[in-house]
Design an enzyme around this catalytic site. Structure first.
Site, mmCIF file in Angstrom:
data_model
loop_
_atom_site.group_PDB
_atom_site.id
_atom_site.type_symbol
_atom_site.label_atom_id
_atom_site.label_comp_id
_atom_site.label_asym_id
_atom_site.label_seq_id
_atom_site.Cartn_x
_atom_site.Cartn_y
_atom_site.Cartn_z
ATOM 1 N N SER A 70 -42.673 18.660 63.447
ATOM 2 C CA SER A 70 -41.274 18.502 63.041
ATOM 3 C C SER A 70 -40.293 18.299 64.193
ATOM 4 O O SER A 70 -39.104 18.053 63.948
ATOM 5 C CB SER A 70 -40.828 19.709 62.211
ATOM 6 O OG SER A 70 -41.349 19.623 60.901
ATOM 7 N N LYS A 73 -38.138 15.303 63.994
ATOM 8 C CA LYS A 73 -36.865 15.246 63.284
ATOM 9 C C LYS A 73 -35.672 15.112 64.226
ATOM 10 O O LYS A 73 -34.570 14.751 63.775
ATOM 11 C CB LYS A 73 -36.704 16.479 62.390
ATOM 12 C CG LYS A 73 -37.676 16.546 61.214
ATOM 13 C CD LYS A 73 -37.360 17.728 60.315
ATOM 14 C CE LYS A 73 -38.257 17.772 59.090
ATOM 15 N NZ LYS A 73 -39.604 18.305 59.371
ATOM 16 N N SER A 134 -35.514 22.617 58.907
ATOM 17 C CA SER A 134 -36.570 21.610 59.015
ATOM 18 C C SER A 134 -37.030 21.078 57.665
ATOM 19 O O SER A 134 -38.228 20.833 57.450
ATOM 20 C CB SER A 134 -37.767 22.196 59.784
ATOM 21 O OG SER A 134 -38.603 21.185 60.275
ATOM 22 N N LYS A 257 -35.300 22.364 68.204
ATOM 23 C CA LYS A 257 -36.166 21.991 67.071
ATOM 24 C C LYS A 257 -37.580 22.513 67.260
ATOM 25 O O LYS A 257 -38.195 22.328 68.308
ATOM 26 C CB LYS A 257 -36.215 20.471 66.910
ATOM 27 C CG LYS A 257 -36.808 20.034 65.597
ATOM 28 C CD LYS A 257 -35.900 20.385 64.432
ATOM 29 C CE LYS A 257 -36.606 20.395 63.092
ATOM 30 N NZ LYS A 257 -37.518 21.523 62.910
#
Length: 435
Positions: A70, A73, A134, A257
């Site tokens: 993720s 992202k 997320s 993140k």
């Protein structure tokens, strides 16, 4: 025989002294040299850098492409922010839940906000869900909103990666979910997982913070409420546990993140500030949710304990050796120059690094306004190499604007005419005298 014996003894003694001296010299050299940091990180790859300079402070296998999960992202965040800036979409624009987003919302063990068919949410609500918790379903819905479809959005992701200088990155999904785990929406490709190196993740994080500072205002939210005030209200904590009131709180942490898939392991791109210095770190392939933050803490502690930004020049200060710049067609022939902003350099605490100033002036023609940018000041550290930086151009692009400290009016035509005559005869005289 005695002479030969003494000769052998003297030769042996000389060699012993030479070996001893060499060993002592080598030991002294090692003692004087700064030992390389060994943080013993439990990660497949990692990198730590100071954001304003791009100077790398620590790295392990930084250029190996690995699944980022993720952390992908961050690129989706960048493209959504860019689309808003370019007025292609609006923050308060409602986006109805698509069939694809509804399908992704039902994938077990995948992070999301459980989007339902028939619902609609603003771009801002979906962005916050993507950045804070997320949410995969929110991410694919935004991808469709920006590009029409996720495959189109993935093309945009790969194009932007090249533009940013990410040379070891390849995206196949907007979320970081494996491309073959999307049921009827699976992508037929030999590459199942997104791939990104630690260096590329740091490049992306730095670009996101630099180009869209508001991204950090979202990423630092520790707890998030989706569908606030509704019967199916959803409350979730940020997956970044280094934020306030969460499990691995670290003072100054405000992003950025996390990521996890079975292939990727536990990953984290983090950022934190202290004493006006921002660090960006990446750890990939750690063994647990907590471990990625433990290893990040090692990096942050090392960076903040061993490096600092040091002021070298005040805003408005004259630059020694570059006090003025030539001006064409002005009342004056030159303009005074000064630093357009405060000049800071990254130094290792306790070291005596030397920096050489170089100014490149633009070709200037009057009129010149006070405060106008007239050149660029770069402070280059002696002995620094391009490989010491996140990107090679960081060494060349580092620096500040040089500005004019006064106005220079355009000279009248008669002033310029007589000046040209004087210059002509001056050159003629210089040629005649050989000077």
């Amino acid at each position: 025989m005695k002479r030969k014996t003494w000769t052998k003894r003297l030769t042996g003694l000389f060699l012993s002294v030479a070996v001893f001296a060499t060993a002592m010299g080598g030991a002294a050299t090692k003692a004087n040299a700064a030992p390389a940091a060994d943080l013993q990180l439990a990660a497949k790859s990692a990198i730590l850098l100071e954001a304003s300079t791009g100077k790398i402070l620590y790295s392990v296998n930084p250029d190996v492409p690995l699944p980022p999960a993720s952390m992908s992202k961050m690129m989706s965040e960048y493209l959504v922010q860019e689309a808003v800036k370019q007025k292609k979409i609006k923050w308060d624009e409602q986006v109805p839940v698509s069939e694809y987003a509804f399908y992704v919302a039902k994938i077990s063990d995948a992070s999301g906000v459980y989007l339902n068919a028939g619902e609609s949410f603003t771009v801002r609500e979906l962005y916050q869900a993507m950045a804070v918790v997320s949410a995969n379903d929110a991410t694919v819905l935004l991808a469709e909103k920006v590009a029409g479809s996720e495959p189109n959005f993935v093309q945009m992701m790969n194009k932007k990666a090249k533009e940013l200088g990410m040379t070891n990155t390849s995206f196949v999904t907007s979320t970081g979910l494996p491309a073959n785990e999307l049921g009827p929406y699976s992508v037929q490709t030999d590459q199942v997982e997104n791939l990104m190196s630690a260096r590329d993740s740091a490049i992306l994080a730095r670009a996101l913070i630099r180009d869209f500072p508001e991204a950090v205002e979202v990423s630092k939210i520790p707890r998030f409420t989706f569908r606030a005030g509704k019967p199916d209200e959803l409350k979730k904590a940020n997956y970044n546990w280094m934020l306030p009131d969460l499990n691995n709180y670290y003072p100054g942490a405000d992003g950025l993140k996390t990521g996890y898939t079975q292939a990727a392991g536990y990953c984290f791109t983090g950022t934190a500030t202290r004493d006006n210095m921002r660090l960006i770190s990446v750890v990939m392939g750690t063994g647990s949710e907590t471990k990625r933050f433990v290893e990040t803490k090692k990096l942050f502690d090392y960076g903040f304990s061993n490096f600092k930004l040091t002021k070298q020049m005040d805003k408005g200060a004259a630059i020694k050796g570059f006090e003025t710049a030539p001006v064409k067609n002005g009342v004056e022939l030159e303009v005074s120059a000064q630093a357009g902003s405060e000049v800071n350099v990254l130094t290792k605490i306790g070291s005596e690094a030397k920096f050489t100033p170089t100014v490149t002036f633009q070709e200037l023609t009057a009129p010149i306004k006070q405060g106008q940018i007239i050149g660029k000041l770069v402070l280059k550290e002696e002995g620094a190499k391009d490989s010491d930086y996140l990107q090679a151009e960081d060494a060349a692009k580092s620096g500040i604007d040089v500005v004019a400290s006064q106005e220079v009016e355009e000279g009248s035509w008669i002033r310029l005419f007589f000046r040209s005559i004087i210059q002509f005869f001056s050159n003629l005289f210089s040629s005649a005298t050989g000077k």
